[in-house]
Enzyme design. Structure first.
Site, PDB file in Angstrom:
ATOM      1  N   CYS A 140      27.285  25.220  11.968  1.00 29.46           N
ATOM      2  CA  CYS A 140      27.134  23.932  12.626  1.00 29.46           C
ATOM      3  C   CYS A 140      28.361  23.744  13.516  1.00 29.46           C
ATOM      4  O   CYS A 140      29.462  24.037  13.100  1.00 29.46           O
ATOM      5  CB  CYS A 140      27.107  22.808  11.618  1.00 29.46           C
ATOM      6  SG  CYS A 140      25.659  22.840  10.584  1.00 29.46           S
ATOM      7  N   HIS A 181      20.461  16.254  16.064  1.00 23.45           N
ATOM      8  CA  HIS A 181      21.027  15.088  15.381  1.00 23.45           C
ATOM      9  C   HIS A 181      20.570  13.794  16.029  1.00 23.45           C
ATOM     10  O   HIS A 181      20.883  12.716  15.568  1.00 23.45           O
ATOM     11  CB  HIS A 181      22.549  15.165  15.373  1.00 23.45           C
ATOM     12  CG  HIS A 181      23.053  16.436  14.752  1.00 23.45           C
ATOM     13  ND1 HIS A 181      23.250  17.576  15.491  1.00 23.45           N
ATOM     14  CD2 HIS A 181      23.346  16.746  13.475  1.00 23.45           C
ATOM     15  CE1 HIS A 181      23.656  18.547  14.683  1.00 23.45           C
ATOM     16  NE2 HIS A 181      23.722  18.068  13.452  1.00 23.45           N
TER      17      HIS A 181
HETATM   18  N1  GLN Z   1      19.168  26.303   7.010  1.00 23.89           N
HETATM   19  C1  GLN Z   1      19.685  24.974   6.988  1.00 23.89           C
HETATM   20  C2  GLN Z   1      18.648  23.995   7.525  1.00 23.89           C
HETATM   21  O1  GLN Z   1      17.964  24.329   8.422  1.00 23.89           O
HETATM   22  C3  GLN Z   1      20.940  24.853   7.794  1.00 23.89           C
HETATM   23  C4  GLN Z   1      21.441  23.438   7.815  1.00 23.89           C
HETATM   24  C5  GLN Z   1      22.832  23.277   8.363  1.00 23.89           C
HETATM   25  O2  GLN Z   1      23.353  24.120   9.030  1.00 23.89           O
HETATM   26  N2  GLN Z   1      23.461  22.167   8.096  1.00 23.89           N
HETATM   27  O3  GLN Z   1      18.543  22.896   7.078  1.00 23.89           O
HETATM   28 ZN    ZN Z   2      23.690  23.515  11.246  1.00 18.99          ZN
END
Ligand code: GLN
Ligand code: ZN
Length: 757
Positions: free
Chosen positions: A645, A696
């Protein structure tokens, strides 16, 4: 001795603020109703602190979304695209936080970044050449007055001028230096207004002082404060630091006309040494951060007493404080009704930390601290041996050698083998893993947890969701599919629940960003994998399609970083224990026909030490090997993906490449794809999927927008290395946004593909 805290969680004991805000976003309640809930939370928190006997209770630590965003609004640093929407003040604020798409326009949210080394996220203030910084709001004064009317003279809290200027993004020609005068004037005005209101203490948070500072940074900090403090108006000013020590500016800090200095003695490796070596100014109060604001273990009074005893040699006026805001721990143990007392007695959440401060105060006010009941009870607790030791796991970790961290053959060779195996089109499309966690998913999980649904029924339901999700992805035309992660409440908690050595809580929610809260599991003992954790779901999903189905795991560093870690063994030791368990799962998935396995390291960047000097030894030297160990045992034709992220990893780009994954996906859209230049400069080897749109935010990206993003990517990265995907998992979104967004994504990738013909 007085007690203080830096800030209290604002989500409410049972996440009342989250639920009310989400209702407001959906148009189900009015702004007045949302304001009412917020006020109830504030007054409730005020009473909890008052009843615990905290002397200096903070105010203005409340926020509807984020305190840095609050400061941006207070300081008039709000980009015109939000104010131009013509919305109410509250809705303008939410537009900046979440983006806005509706009758009044279509704007993206401000960028969001991790708050220092935590899993909290702040909104990045944006300053352009027209920004006129001045005191433009009344929130800190209103909340001070509100508390005063309820019988408490609080210590208002505000992000400091230095930290604010350092966190902001400058989009025009002007730089930090152009804003020194106006921002200093705004803070002086703030102090003047607090003086009028009869405020005793004002806490100004300057966490940026614990980062590496250049000579220019130090000069900037000093010049800001000399201006701000020129006229204090009878208000005592506390400069509060946290998340580390202030080794670069300790003497300058002590030399300012401050009334209090807040230092962190938990994470500040050198804080004690700084005081010892340089002394502490007689005219100031030392706010000593001794109660850990980031972890949930009970304070060790014996250790705390020895730290304070040492500090007393240098500082006459010590205020017992938390190490940082309690925002980073859950609210109260009172709602943990299922956790056995044998565990609970070792924990302190925010509310219990208040009692710890009170307990410590009693101890220090006594002539014979070690004789007090509080001290003795605490000592007895800390001398108990805890269950959960696993010598076999410890031995395996101890036996790891260099070759365990190396995957063979090398990347370039694997890339060829995998291209031949998967025969994916140019710009292969995929998603990050989760699909919308719709109301039905949450309802069934909760029914299952309450025992209203048996395991069979629940599993049938998850299978139905997986089947729908696979069909949907086929219909949309994605190339590499996912099962949707419907069985998971959270990417870390799920694994925590499956692993031995973890315990999980019921209500230990911590704010991550805005209305998003996480419930970190607790590393209680040595970690091991009791049974396969994800294999049945991935296998089932793969059975439904001929396209590759990604197995989906969370990596060891992220699992650890998003847990409450042990304090009795090193992070490195725990990380390797978890790596052992995840590696077993990786090999199991591979053995069960899963050809692509994604191991998310969403939080790898987050715990990078704040100071460069600590990066290798304290972190990267074990974090990168822990990840490498997870996949070093797979076959060359098995493709390993990872996901991170946020694109804040320019400075550790080599280490990211050195994780030796085959493909990495990450956030990029919110920071205008700036990371691409860094990838190019560094000749990044791993294939990449820079997120082409921001998940987001509820807005739907157009096909053109996504094509433009692909266009930018193409300019810098060889097309053979590019993937097209959203920037994170889709679990927090609804289907109504997700389906059209993904359709646009696939259409954009197809067009780009044809153009590259
Ligand atoms: N594989 C997770 C999802 O898709 C990754 C989430 C994340 O990076 N916060 O929810
Ligand atoms: Zn992520």
């Amino acid at each position: 001795m007085k007690t203080s805290i830096i800030g209290y969680p604002r989500i409410g004991d049972l996440r009342e603020l989250k639920f009310a805000s989400e209702k407001y976003f959906r148009g189900e309640i009015t702004s007045a109703e949302l304001e009412q809930t917020a006020k109830e939370i504030r007054l409730y928190n005020l009473n909890v602190q008052k009843n615990s006997g905290i002397d200096l209770i903070p105010s203005n630590d409340f926020s509807f979304y984020d305190e840095v965003l609050d400061a941006a609004f207070l300081l008039n640093a709000v980009p015109e695209r939000y104010t131009a929407l013509g919305l109410s003040a509250l809705d303008t604020y939410f537009a900046a936080a979440r983006g806005y798409q509706g009758e009044n326009g279509d704007v993206k949210a401000l960028a969001m970044k991790k708050w220092y080394n935590t899993n909290y996220h702040y909104m990045v203030p944006e300053i352009d050449d027209n920004t006129e910084i001045k005191l433009a709001g009344t929130k800190p004064f209103d909340l001070f007055t509100e508390a005063l009317e309820n019988g408490v003279k609080t210590k208002p809290v505000i992000i400091g001028a230095y930290t604010f200027l350092k966190l902001a993004r400058y989009t025009g020609k002007k730089t930090v230096l152009d804003f020194v005068e106006p921002i200093a004037a705004a803070y002086s005005e703030l102090l003047r207004r607090f003086g009028e209101l009869g405020t005793e203490w004002v806490q100004i948070d300057e966490p940026s002082l614990v980062k590496d500072m250049t000579a220019d940074d130090i000069a900037l900090f000093v010049s800001l404060y000399e201006k701000i403090l020129a006229e204090k108006n009878g208000v005592k000013v506390l400069t509060q630091t946290y998340f580390g020590d202030v080794r670069d500016c300790y003497n300058e800090l002590c030399g300012l006309d401050l009334d209090g200095i807040g230092l962190d003695f938990v994470e500040g490796k050198r804080s004690l040494e700084l005081v010892r070596t340089n002394g502490f100014p007689k005219d100031k109060a030392l706010f000593a951060g001794v109660v850990n604001g980031k972890n949930i273990w009970r304070n060790n009074y014996e250790k705390t007493v020895s730290v304070i005893a040492e500090l007393k040699k240098y500082a006459e006026n010590i205020v017992l404080n938390t190490s940082c805001s309690l925002l980073h721990v859950p609210c109260t143990l009172r709602n943990e009704t299922k956790l056995p007392e044998s565990y609970k007695k070792h924990f302190a959440y925010a509310e219990e930390k208040l009692s710890e401060l009170a307990g410590l105060k009693t101890i220090f006010d006594s002539a014979t601290p070690a004789e007090t009941a509080e001290y003795r009870a605490n000592k007895a607790l800390h001398s108990e041996t805890r269950a959960g030791e696993n010598p076999a796991v410890k031995a395996k970790v101890a036996a790891l050698t260099e070759s365990d961290f190396v995957r063979l053959p090398a990347f370039a060779e694997r890339e060829k083998i995998q291209k031949a195996r998967f025969k994916l089109p140019l710009f292969p499309t995929t998603t990050i893993g989760s699909f919308p966690q719709t109301a039905d998913v949450k309802a069934k999980r909760s029914a299952f947890r309450k025992g209203e649904l048996n395991a069979d029924e629940y599993e049938r339901f998850i299978e139905k969701k997986i089947a729908e999700c696979v069909a949907l992805q086929e219909e949309i035309g994605l190339d590499v599919l996912v099962h949707g992660e419907f069985e998971r409440n959270d990417m870390v908690e799920y694994f925590g629940e499956c692993l031995d050595g973890y315990i999980f809580t019921e209500k230990a929610w911590v704010q991550s960003y805005g209305t998003r809260c996480v419930k970190p599991p607790v590393v209680w003992g040595d970690i091991s994998r009791a049974k396969p954790m994800t294999v049945r779901w991935s296998k089932y999903a793969q059975s439904l399609t001929n396209k590759p189905m990604k197995g989906m795991l969370t990596g060891p560093v992220t699992i650890l970083n998003w847990s409450f870690p042990r304090e009795d063994i090193s992070l490195k030791e725990s990380a390797f224990q978890i790596a052992l368990a995840i590696r077993e799962e990786v090999l199991d998935l591979e053995a069960n026909g899963i050809s692509i396995i994604q191991v998310d390291e969403a939080a790898l960047r987050e715990k990078l030490p704040l100071r460069r000097a600590d990066w290798r030894e304290d972190y990267l030297d074990w974090a990168i090997p822990a990840f490498r160990y997870v996949h070093s045992g797979v076959k060359p034709e098995t493709q390993i993906h990872t996901h991170m992220c946020y694109s804040e990893f320019a400075d550790i780009i080599r280490d990211i490449d050195d994780m030796d994954a085959d493909v990495i996906t990450f956030e990029a859209s919110r920071s205008d794809l700036t990371i691409l230049d860094v990838l190019k400069e560094n000749n990044f080897r791993t294939e990449v999927g820079p997120g082409v749109y921001d998940i987001h935010s509820p807005r739907i990206p157009s096909k053109e927008e996504i094509k433009a993003a692909i266009g930018k990517m193409k300019e810098r990265i060889p097309v053979s290395k590019l993937w097209v995907n959203p920037d994170c998992g889709l679990k927090t979104r609804g289907n109504e946004e997700t389906v059209p967004s993904l359709k646009n994504l696939v259409a954009a990738a197809k067009e780009a593909r044809n153009e590259n013909g």
